[in-house]
Motif scaffolding. Structure first.
Motif, mmCIF file in Angstrom:
data_model
loop_
_atom_site.group_PDB
_atom_site.id
_atom_site.type_symbol
_atom_site.label_atom_id
_atom_site.label_comp_id
_atom_site.label_asym_id
_atom_site.label_seq_id
_atom_site.Cartn_x
_atom_site.Cartn_y
_atom_site.Cartn_z
ATOM 1 N N ASP A 287 0.764 -1.228 0.141
ATOM 2 C CA ASP A 287 -0.151 -0.001 -0.685
ATOM 3 C C ASP A 287 0.664 1.419 -0.438
ATOM 4 O OD1 ASP A 287 -2.554 -0.893 0.273
ATOM 5 O OD2 ASP A 287 -2.613 -1.929 2.043
ATOM 6 N N HIS B 32 -3.338 -10.638 5.730
ATOM 7 C CA HIS B 32 -3.853 -9.292 4.537
ATOM 8 C C HIS B 32 -3.437 -7.464 5.247
ATOM 9 C CE1 HIS B 32 -6.200 -7.085 2.384
ATOM 10 N NE2 HIS B 32 -7.139 -6.384 3.134
ATOM 11 N N LYS B 33 -2.461 -6.809 4.972
ATOM 12 C CA LYS B 33 -2.622 -5.360 5.741
ATOM 13 C C LYS B 33 -1.642 -5.884 6.700
ATOM 14 C CE LYS B 33 -5.309 -3.479 2.319
ATOM 15 N NZ LYS B 33 -4.235 -2.972 1.131
ATOM 16 N N ARG C 109 1.305 -4.965 8.798
ATOM 17 C CA ARG C 109 2.370 -3.688 9.007
ATOM 18 C C ARG C 109 3.942 -4.497 9.458
ATOM 19 N NH1 ARG C 109 -0.292 0.212 11.838
ATOM 20 N NH2 ARG C 109 -0.734 -1.285 13.458
ATOM 21 N N THR D 257 -1.874 -6.436 12.657
ATOM 22 C CA THR D 257 -2.960 -6.522 11.360
ATOM 23 C C THR D 257 -4.222 -6.671 11.992
ATOM 24 O OG1 THR D 257 -3.937 -6.922 9.466
ATOM 25 C CG2 THR D 257 -3.184 -8.747 10.502
#
Length: 803
Positions: A364, A595-596, A598, A611
């Motif tokens: 992202d 998912h997503k 960091r 996450t």
């Protein structure tokens, strides 16, 4: 999310069908309106539409017409002539209602419209500046001997603040482009330039943009440091706040109301402050929020948020400036740190989504290759606002500090205490907490270990150790290394060789077996150690952020040692015979999807910042019989899911589910020896009252859950409130079985069992946040309570650092 509502058509006289000009048209209960033109045509479009359109004109009867929201529609209106006779009326306040409550209801009703995520797409350029300042220190503090080698830093002290004297220590700046698309949902931030004083880690840069510093006042719960604070304009705001209408005036030619809000109760995760709201769109124009003084959050004494919003296009409100100040303090009254974030936004582009190719990619956040190569001239022109003299001086001071030899010595000491390693040129020696340990097989054990440092290479790391037991007079060792093929994407290979004693069923990520603390605080002497001689190689690849694979090839020989023998029953005679060792080789593939997720990356390791989505893992392994003496052909599969669910003021729920199965005839060291814990420290994933080797399975399901109430009940008890203790409850269970074929392969050791009477389960109740660092819990063993050498109840302690 709200869409635009468009109504158009003609206003006509009901008797003559002639156009009626200058008719007033408006959405009910709003100030959104228009008038028909000379031909009777009107067009009204807004995000703020209601389901009723009002039409009125002098000499005609007013009309109320039902419309469909969030779509375009034509409505022709026929007005009938009429007479209006004014009569006497009286205006009264409705039940003496607090006028701030009416305004709040309008704000809440229009939140979907005013939230920027209603838009099909938006983008803007963003400037972020972050500062960290030392604060709350006295003159005597600056005179201490510790600071003399670099006391020049106190020349930069700022005493102009009304709150605390502070010393600027670090500053960072970034300029980025932020892009959002609603359908399909996607977002992307491109860091174009960054400038950081004192931090060399490239991955830190992505956390200084917009993506990971998002404070959206339109959310009902605002997550700060993993805590769910109630927004001042939450749909449940009246439950947590008192509101007062204090002022009204024009701001940027828009009539606005000023509302002050305060918490209703103590120690809840709430704010106090005020906001200005536009009376036409009910959009927030400006908000000042400060956490309640007694909010139950650790290491933070204050958080101040100021946000300004502007109507960048008709009916499109976007934040144009944000300032956040966080006051960190380990203990009240001690030296602390200010964290400051200033964000400025400009060049808005609304509802012009980019194509799919633009949003594709592994991250992202994209950091351009030359983001740190921008010179002074670039920054002087590109900054949205110039730096103050104090901010400019931070760069000069940090450069001088980093070149100070005594300061470097102090940072080395801190590094040793936090990592356990001492850096000496190309080598890091450690970890020091494994230098000495004791167990009944080796007696006193000493170990010397190390690894290559970043000064040696930032792609290749070699590491190993040599240990010696004075009782068994045997050397043990491990050696190997990893090499990074690339850092973006995260891709590495590794090869390791080990010959050492091991405890099967010990949690790998808990204390190491030869950790000093393990030797001091275990509740049972480890008598079931075996000798493991293993080599393994792996290839690790992250395909997109959060999705990775690891392919591993390994070979291991497990040997019994005196006092703990491997035994099996001979099928011909029924006699018991000893098995000196077993050998296996396998290839495995592990898949992980978060998912997503960091990360903060180091050169060879990275730390997950978590996450908000579930994390899934799946591993499949194939036994390679006949490869370098391997004795077994088998299949193994394991699946797990873990998740942390934030529940706002009600705390958070953490849970994990796991299932596994083995196919093939295997001895118990190659099966699932369920993870026990024989220390007085509790583990979040092991069974804390289960002994090592107590249960063995070849197929199983396991789950655990912990509910952290974050002081939901204790905060309401006056005597307990000041302690800021927090409640936590938990449960964990496992159920499995072991086939007769696997039992024949090797006898289970003494005090080892099968889960043949239902699941094994534990329950716990505890208090955490004791002295901000410790958790103490009582744990009950709920099943298999008749086993020997076990405890059915125990008090366990855990060190945990949470905000």
């Amino acid at each position: 999310m709200a869409q635009r509502t468009k109504v158009f058509g003609y206003v006509l006289d009901a008797q003559t069908n002639e156009p009626v000009p200058f008719v007033n048209l408006a959405f009910a209960q709003t100030k959104i309106g228009t008038s028909s033109n000379i031909e009777g045509y009107f067009e009204l479009e807004s995000y703020y539409a209601t389901d009723t359109l009002l039409a009125s004109a002098v000499g005609y009867m007013p009309q109320r017409l039902k419309i469909k929201r969030d779509q375009a529609q034509r409505i022709d209106i026929y007005l009938s002539a009429g007479e209006i006779q004014l009569q006497e009326f009286t205006v009264r306040a409705k039940d003496h209602e607090n006028p701030a409550h009416r305004i709040l209801r309008n704000i809440i009703r229009n939140k979907p419209v005013n939230n920027r995520e209603k838009l099909e797409a938006y983008e803007y350029e963003l400037y972020n500046r972050m500062e960290f300042d030392l604060n709350n220190f006295s003159e005597s503090f600056t005179k201490q001997k510790l600071w003399r080698p670099f006391d020049f830093v106190f020349d930069y002290v700022d005493s102009t603040s009304n709150d605390k004297v502070f010393l600027p220590m670090l500053i960072s700046e970034t300029i980025s482009d932020y892009h959002f698309r609603k359908r399909p949902r996607a977002r992307k931030e491109i860091i174009k330039a960054s400038k950081v004083s004192g931090i060399e880690n490239e991955s830190i840069t992505q956390f200084m943009g917009q993506m990971y510093l998002d404070f959206n006042v339109y959310d009902n719960n605002i997550v700060i440091f993993d805590k769910g604070f109630v927004s001042p304009i939450s749909a449940n705001g009246l439950v947590f706040y008192k509101y007062y209408l204090e002022d009204s005036t024009y701001i940027d030619n828009k009539w606005c109301y000023k509302i002050r809000y305060v918490p209703r109760r103590k120690q809840e995760l709430t704010f106090k402050g005020e906001f200005w709201v536009n009376d036409t769109t009910w959009a927030i124009k400006y908000i000042h929020a400060r956490i309640a003084e007694d909010a139950n959050i650790n290491f933070v004494t204050d958080i101040i948020v100021d946000q300004s919003y502007d109507e960048v296009e008709p009916e499109v409100w976007m934040m144009t400036r944000e300032e956040i100040v966080v006051d960190f303090q380990l203990q009240k009254g001690q030296v602390g740190v200010y964290g400051r974030k200033t964000s400025l936004y400009r060049d808005f582009v609304i509802n012009q989504p980019r194509d799919d190719d633009f949003y594709r990619g592994s991250d992202d956040v994209e950091v351009l290759i030359d983001h740190r190569r921008k010179g002074k001239d670039f920054w002087d022109e590109a900054r949205f606002e110039p730096l103050t003299e104090r901010q400019r001086n931070i760069y000069l001071m940090v450069d001088s500090l980093q070149n100070n030899r005594r300061f470097q010595a102090y940072t080395d000491i801190i590094s040793i205490l936090t990592t356990g390693y001492k850096v000496m040129g190309p080598v890091e020696w450690g970890p020091f907490w494994s230098s000495y340990s004791w167990n009944p097989v080796e007696g006193d054990r000493v170990r010397l270990g190390g690894r290559t440092s970043n000064n040696f290479s930032t792609r290749l790391m070699l590491e190993g150790y040599l240990a010696y037991g004075f009782k068994d007079q045997e050397f043990k060792w491990s050696g190997g290394g990893q090499y990074f093929l690339s850092k973006k994407p995260w891709q590495s290979v590794g090869l390791y060789f080990t010959r050492d004693l091991e405890q099967i069923g010990r949690l790998e990520n808990f204390f190491q077996r030869d950790n000093m603390l393990t030797s001091l605080f275990r509740r049972a002497i480890p008598l079931k150690l075996i000798l493991v001689e293993e080599w393994k190689g792996y290839y690790d690849r992250e395909w997109v952020t959060g999705f990775s694979n690891r392919l591993t090839l390994s070979h291991a020989r497990y040997s019994s040692i005196d006092g703990f023998d491997f035994e099996r029953i001979l099928p011909e005679s029924g006699d018991t015979t000893k098995v000196p060792s077993i050998t296996s080789a396998e290839v495995s593939l592990k898949t992980r999807w978060a998912h997503k997720e960091r990360f903060v990356h180091g050169e060879f390791t990275r730390v997950s910042l978590g996450t908000r989505y579930p994390i899934f893992e799946f591993e499949y392994a194939l036994g390679l019989q006949g490869i370098i003496g391997s004795e077994y052909n088998y299949h193994r599969a394991r699946f797990s899911m873990s998740h942390k669910l934030l529940l706002g003021i009600f705390g958070k729920l953490r849970y994990r589910f796991e299932a596994g199965k083995f196919w093939g005839d295997l001895p118990y060291p190659l099966l699932q020896v369920h993870q026990g814990n024989e220390t007085f420290f509790s583990s979040e994933v092991a069974f804390n009252l289960m002994n090592f080797y107590e249960f063995v399975s070849d197929q199983y399901v396991m789950g655990w859950a912990e509910y952290h109430l974050d002081g939901f009940f204790l905060n309401r008890i006056p005597l307990m409130r000041k302690l800021k203790w927090r409640e936590v409850v938990g449960a964990r269970a496992v159920y499995g079985s072991l086939s007769e074929a696997n039992l024949r392969e090797m006898l289970l050791p003494e005090d080892s069992y099968i889960l043949d009477r239902g699941p094994y389960a534990e329950a716990s109740v505890g208090i955490e946040n004791i002295f901000k660092f410790f958790r103490v819990e009582g744990i009950w063993r709920l099943s298999y309570r008749d086993h020997d050498k076990i405890s059915n109840f125990g008090i366990r302690i855990r060190m945990a650092i949470h905000f």
